[in-house]
Motif scaffolding. Structure first.
Motif, short mmCIF file in Angstrom:
data_model
loop_
_atom_site.label_atom_id
_atom_site.label_comp_id
_atom_site.label_asym_id
_atom_site.label_seq_id
_atom_site.Cartn_x
_atom_site.Cartn_y
_atom_site.Cartn_z
N PHE A 265 49.97 37.17 43.99
CA PHE A 265 49.38 35.92 43.51
C PHE A 265 48.10 36.26 42.76
O PHE A 265 47.27 36.99 43.28
N THR A 266 47.96 35.76 41.55
CA THR A 266 46.76 36.05 40.77
C THR A 266 46.14 34.77 40.24
O THR A 266 46.81 33.98 39.55
N ASN A 267 44.87 34.55 40.61
CA ASN A 267 44.12 33.38 40.14
C ASN A 267 44.81 32.06 40.49
O ASN A 267 44.73 31.10 39.72
N THR A 268 45.46 31.99 41.61
CA THR A 268 46.11 30.73 42.00
C THR A 268 45.20 29.92 42.92
O THR A 268 44.28 30.47 43.53
N ASN A 296 45.11 38.16 44.52
CA ASN A 296 44.02 38.49 43.60
C ASN A 296 43.26 37.23 43.25
O ASN A 296 43.78 36.38 42.52
N ASN A 297 42.07 37.10 43.81
CA ASN A 297 41.23 35.95 43.44
C ASN A 297 41.93 34.61 43.70
O ASN A 297 42.01 33.75 42.83
N VAL A 298 42.43 34.46 44.91
CA VAL A 298 43.16 33.23 45.28
C VAL A 298 42.23 32.32 46.09
O VAL A 298 41.52 32.78 46.98
#
Ligand SMILES: *[C@@H]1O[C@H](CO)[C@@H](O)[C@H](O)[C@H]1NC(C)=O
Ligand SMILES: *[C@@H]1O[C@H](CO)[C@@H](O)[C@H](O)[C@H]1NC(C)=O
Ligand SMILES: *[C@@H]1O[C@H](CO)[C@@H](O)[C@H](O)[C@H]1NC(C)=O
Ligand SMILES: *[C@@H]1O[C@H](CO)[C@@H](O)[C@H](O)[C@H]1NC(C)=O
Length: 395
Positions: A265-268, A296-298
């Protein structure tokens, strides 16, 4: 082996191969009047090709060759006499205003089906999103609907800028989805990637989803759903629910059997989410395994929210009656955009049972201290590394 015997076997082989080849027939939409170029509406030609293919007793290939084909709402329906293959080599583009507000392209009542090719379904969403954003249109059509499809494959295709969800699966069973790509802008309204309901044995693998709503939404009646090697983001994550939002008396919402593995998961806004409405309707969410997941940045990497109530008809003070149990989170690692990297907010009337946390390594990237867990009405166990510290006593 005598000469005649070899000759006989050779002839038999040639004959068999020939039968196999004859068994496959191609129905090119161009032969049925479809015209590429993006100027002529082609639903008549497409439907004509499908109808003829559907009568073929062997493998029927509806072929959309290279080129851009403009298309209004269409339904490709069975029952068909043989195995149906819809091969998209070209691009299919939605007309600016689709005549059916619920759907653009629907495949229905087919047992034995493949949708493949490297082509693109272009929903032309940017033309209608403004009306959605300012409330001037109610429903918008879903790009690809699969209803009552059994024993099927959906592979390699792309869907871009769907007006509503990209893909919806209803009453399907034994469907393998692989290597597909679904794209819409992060701020596009309601553009879920894949919605699944009343379906069994749906498998999704090696798929990339960047969209404005849930990457995958697993809804009522989903059983034995398997998700692996999915890359999600931007988007709202992989979500079970919302459950319990129906208004049919005595009806229960059920989601049982789900695995999500080897996914990123990225930027979700969410990662692994289970949400139920704050309402009186009953139901069950159980038997889920989340394993080998990278965040990543969730915003909310792990979240159970049983107080979901963004608007009526729910009652923010009501407690959900959906039972959530037997959920395992194993080897979940990466970064959280919010301090509460793990939120398990369960119902006061039916607390969550047997929630298992195993090797959780989530780092908060903001400046309000280390990551934390929020828990209410939840029973479970933890094993191995726990960052943030778990609410459970380690076993
Ligand atoms: C889908 O994949 C599973 C597991 O690999 C396999 O058992 C099943 O037969 C496949 N289904 C179809 C319709 O190809
Ligand atoms: C939930 O799914 C089940 C199984 O498909 C169905 O029988 C039931 O009617 C659904 N409930 C609602 C509220 O739609
Ligand atoms: C899934 O992830 C695990 C652990 O990171 C790894 O060992 C395994 O090879 C991965 N499997 C696939 C199919 O990528
Ligand atoms: C994720 O968001 C950050 C900013 O918050 C941005 O720098 C980065 O490029 C984004 N990553 C992807 C893959 O979109």
């Amino acid at each position: 082996m005598g000469f005649t015997r070899i000759l006989f076997l050779t002839l038999l082989f040639v004959w068999a191969a020939d039968v196999q080849c004859q068994n496959v027939k191609i129905f090119n939409v161009k032969k049925y009047g479809a015209i590429p170029g993006g100027k002529t509406e082609n639903s008549k030609g497409f439907l004509e090709a499908w109808k003829n293919a559907c009568q073929w007793k062997g493998k029927a290939v509806v072929l959309v060759p290279a080129g851009t084909y403009l298309l209004d709402s269409v339904k490709f329906e069975g029952e068909c006499k043989g195995y149906m293959i819809f091969k998209l080599k070209g691009n299919v583009m939605a007309v600016s205003k689709l005549k059916d507000i619920n759907q653009w392209i629907t495949f229905k009542y087919v047992n034995g089906f493949t949708l493949a090719g490297r082509g693109t379904f272009d929903g032309q969403g940017h033309k209608v999103w403004p009306c959605k954003r300012n409330g001037q249109c109610q429903t918008l059509p879903i790009s690809l609907r699969f209803e009552f499809i059994k024993n099927g494959n959906l592979q390699n295709i792309r869907s871009i800028n769907s007006q509503n969800a990209h893909v919806s699966i209803f009453a399907g069973s034994n469907l393998n989805i692989s290597n597909i790509k679904l794209f819409a802008p992060q701020d596009s309204p309601n553009t879920d990637g894949i919605k699944i309901s009343s379906s069994e044995e749906i498998r999704i693998t090696r798929t990339t989803i960047s969209t404005g709503d849930d990457c995958i939404a697993i809804l009522n009646g989903s059983k034995k759903t398997h998700i692996s090697q999915v890359s999600c983001g931007p988007g709202h994550g992989i979500s079970v629910g919302s459950m319990g939002g129906n208004t049919v008396i005595d009806n229960k919402d059920i989601v049982v059997g789900l695995t999500v593995k080897n996914s990123t998961f990225t930027n979700t806004s969410n990662g692994l989410r289970i949400k139920t409405w704050a309402s009186h309707y009953q139901g069950l969410a159980s038997g889920f395994t989340y394993e080998d997941i990278i965040m990543n940045n969730v915003e909310n990497p792990i979240i159970i929210d049983q107080q979901y109530c963004p608007n009526s008809p729910c009652d923010a003070k009501a407690a959900s009656r959906i039972q959530i149990r037997d959920i395992t989170y194993s080897n979940i690692r990466g970064t959280s955009r919010s301090k509460a990297a793990v939120t398990l907010s369960c119902s006061s009337v039916v607390p969550c049972k047997n929630i298992v946390l195993k090797d959780i390594k989530l780092v908060y990237t903001g400046n309000e201290g280390p990551a934390s867990s929020i828990c209410s009405n939840v029973h479970g166990h933890s094993f191995g590394v726990q960052n943030p510290p778990s609410c459970f006593r380690s076993a």
